[in-house]
Design a protein around this motif. Structure first.
Motif, PDB file in Angstrom:
ATOM      1  N   VAL A   1      -2.169   2.819  -5.114  1.00 56.18           N
ATOM      2  CA  VAL A   1      -3.458   2.127  -5.140  1.00 56.18           C
ATOM      3  C   VAL A   1      -4.228   2.451  -3.863  1.00 56.18           C
ATOM      4  CG1 VAL A   1      -4.596  -0.129  -5.291  1.00 56.18           C
ATOM      5  CG2 VAL A   1      -2.479   0.295  -6.575  1.00 56.18           C
ATOM      6  N   VAL A   2      -3.547   2.337  -2.719  1.00 58.28           N
ATOM      7  CA  VAL A   2      -4.108   2.687  -1.416  1.00 58.28           C
ATOM      8  C   VAL A   2      -3.066   3.553  -0.717  1.00 58.28           C
ATOM      9  CG1 VAL A   2      -4.923   1.813   0.813  1.00 58.28           C
ATOM     10  CG2 VAL A   2      -5.380   0.499  -1.273  1.00 58.28           C
ATOM     11  N   PRO A   3      -3.383   4.815  -0.429  1.00 56.63           N
ATOM     12  CA  PRO A   3      -2.398   5.680   0.234  1.00 56.63           C
ATOM     13  C   PRO A   3      -1.978   5.118   1.595  1.00 56.63           C
ATOM     14  CG  PRO A   3      -4.269   6.953  -0.574  1.00 56.63           C
ATOM     15  CD  PRO A   3      -4.637   5.504  -0.715  1.00 56.63           C
ATOM     16  N   LEU A   4      -0.743   5.358   1.974  1.00 60.31           N
ATOM     17  CA  LEU A   4      -0.241   4.920   3.271  1.00 60.31           C
ATOM     18  C   LEU A   4      -0.966   5.714   4.359  1.00 60.31           C
ATOM     19  CD1 LEU A   4       1.879   3.049   4.624  1.00 60.31           C
ATOM     20  CD2 LEU A   4       3.381   5.054   4.714  1.00 60.31           C
ATOM     21  N   ALA A   5      -1.713   4.994   5.188  1.00 63.98           N
ATOM     22  CA  ALA A   5      -2.523   5.635   6.226  1.00 63.98           C
ATOM     23  C   ALA A   5      -2.943   4.571   7.233  1.00 63.98           C
ATOM     24  CB  ALA A   5      -3.760   6.286   5.600  1.00 63.98           C
ATOM     25  N   PRO A   6      -3.477   5.002   8.375  1.00 65.27           N
ATOM     26  CA  PRO A   6      -3.988   4.021   9.337  1.00 65.27           C
ATOM     27  C   PRO A   6      -5.104   3.174   8.707  1.00 65.27           C
ATOM     28  CG  PRO A   6      -3.745   6.165  10.372  1.00 65.27           C
ATOM     29  CD  PRO A   6      -3.537   6.367   8.900  1.00 65.27           C
ATOM     30  N   ALA A   7      -5.128   1.913   9.090  1.00 61.88           N
ATOM     31  CA  ALA A   7      -6.160   0.981   8.624  1.00 61.88           C
ATOM     32  C   ALA A   7      -6.725   0.263   9.844  1.00 61.88           C
ATOM     33  CB  ALA A   7      -5.558  -0.022   7.640  1.00 61.88           C
ATOM     34  N   GLY A   8      -7.831  -0.428   9.667  1.00 60.59           N
ATOM     35  CA  GLY A   8      -8.470  -1.120  10.774  1.00 60.59           C
ATOM     36  C   GLY A   8      -7.613  -2.197  11.401  1.00 60.59           C
TER      37      GLY A   8
ATOM     38  N   PRO B   1      -1.497   0.170  12.147  1.00 61.21           N
ATOM     39  CA  PRO B   1      -1.290   1.608  12.318  1.00 61.21           C
ATOM     40  C   PRO B   1      -1.014   2.325  10.999  1.00 61.21           C
ATOM     41  CG  PRO B   1      -0.045   0.382  13.955  1.00 61.21           C
ATOM     42  CD  PRO B   1      -0.596  -0.617  12.992  1.00 61.21           C
ATOM     43  N   LEU B   2      -0.378   1.643  10.046  1.00 62.00           N
ATOM     44  CA  LEU B   2      -0.142   2.168   8.700  1.00 62.00           C
ATOM     45  C   LEU B   2      -0.275   1.024   7.706  1.00 62.00           C
ATOM     46  CD1 LEU B   2       2.979   4.521   9.025  1.00 62.00           C
ATOM     47  CD2 LEU B   2       0.605   5.190   8.631  1.00 62.00           C
ATOM     48  N   TYR B   3      -0.899   1.308   6.572  1.00 61.29           N
ATOM     49  CA  TYR B   3      -1.038   0.336   5.491  1.00 61.29           C
ATOM     50  C   TYR B   3      -1.135   1.120   4.189  1.00 61.29           C
ATOM     51  CZ  TYR B   3      -3.156  -2.846   2.159  1.00 61.29           C
ATOM     52  OH  TYR B   3      -3.399  -3.593   1.031  1.00 61.29           O
ATOM     53  N   GLY B   4      -0.474   0.617   3.146  1.00 62.83           N
ATOM     54  CA  GLY B   4      -0.593   1.222   1.829  1.00 62.83           C
ATOM     55  C   GLY B   4      -0.213   0.254   0.736  1.00 62.83           C
ATOM     56  N   MET B   5      -0.686   0.520  -0.484  1.00 62.25           N
ATOM     57  CA  MET B   5      -0.378  -0.320  -1.644  1.00 62.25           C
ATOM     58  C   MET B   5       0.014   0.587  -2.799  1.00 62.25           C
ATOM     59  SD  MET B   5      -2.833  -2.997  -3.757  1.00 62.25           S
ATOM     60  CE  MET B   5      -3.168  -4.000  -2.328  1.00 62.25           C
ATOM     61  N   VAL B   6       1.113   0.241  -3.479  1.00 71.68           N
ATOM     62  CA  VAL B   6       1.628   1.044  -4.577  1.00 71.68           C
ATOM     63  C   VAL B   6       2.177   0.119  -5.663  1.00 71.68           C
ATOM     64  CG1 VAL B   6       3.912   1.296  -3.490  1.00 71.68           C
ATOM     65  CG2 VAL B   6       3.147   2.991  -5.161  1.00 71.68           C
ATOM     66  N   VAL B   7       1.994   0.514  -6.922  1.00 74.30           N
ATOM     67  CA  VAL B   7       2.575  -0.203  -8.058  1.00 74.30           C
ATOM     68  C   VAL B   7       3.767   0.617  -8.530  1.00 74.30           C
ATOM     69  CG1 VAL B   7       2.193  -1.123 -10.376  1.00 74.30           C
ATOM     70  CG2 VAL B   7       0.323  -1.146  -8.702  1.00 74.30           C
ATOM     71  N   ASP B   8       4.958  -0.018  -8.528  1.00 78.49           N
ATOM     72  CA  ASP B   8       6.175   0.709  -8.889  1.00 78.49           C
ATOM     73  C   ASP B   8       6.310   0.854 -10.407  1.00 78.49           C
ATOM     74  OD1 ASP B   8       7.490  -1.561  -9.998  1.00 78.49           O
ATOM     75  OD2 ASP B   8       8.608  -1.970  -8.173  1.00 78.49           O
TER      76      ASP B   8
END
Length: 141
Positions: free
Chosen positions: A108-115, A118-125
């Motif tokens: 949903v949201v690739p793992l990457a730096p966010a505001g 340092p890293l944030y991501g969202m995934v549906v398994d």
């Protein structure tokens, strides 16, 4: 006194497979009690399904899951909850992400730096569970 909150995932017929997947991602010990094990079979076709199951790891990961019997309604709606995995080690979070975001998952949201991290991501398994992973840092108002 202390308490621990644990995500408990309701599934239909896929709890064991989901728990095995989570163990493959986070490591730890899997325990699964079937309806037959608990002498609580109401439908013979569901006897080997999970009535109570969990994965726990030494790192602190803990999730529970069970198979909701077909006789009970199950409507998960749209994203009824997220499982949040927070850590302080970017490499560890990245390893979990790589395992969760496999070919049968939807990023949903690739793992990457966010505001805010340092890293944030969202995934549906593959089981429809939405996971949010991030590297936790102290909140700066």
């Amino acid at each position: 006194m202390s308490i621990t909150t644990v995500t408990h995932i309701n599934l239909r017929g896929t709890a064991r497979t989901a728990l095995e997947f989570y163990r493959s991602v986070f490591g730890g010990e899997l325990v699964a009690i079937t309806y037959a094990d608990a002498h609580s079979v109401t439908d013979p076709a569901e006897a080997d399904q999970v009535m109570w199951g969990q994965v726990t790891s030494e790192a602190g990961f803990h999730v529970m899951a069970y198979d909701v019997p077909a006789a009970r309604p199950l409507d998960l709606g749209t994203a009824p909850f997220f499982v949040s995995v927070r850590g302080t080690d970017a490499d560890e979070i990245s390893r979990y992400w790589a395992a969760l975001a496999g070919e049968d998952s939807t990023v949903v949201v690739p793992l990457a730096p966010a505001g805010w991290a340092p890293l944030y991501g969202m995934v549906v398994d593959p089981f429809g569970v939405t996971w949010v992973l991030d590297v936790a840092v102290p909140y700066q108002a």
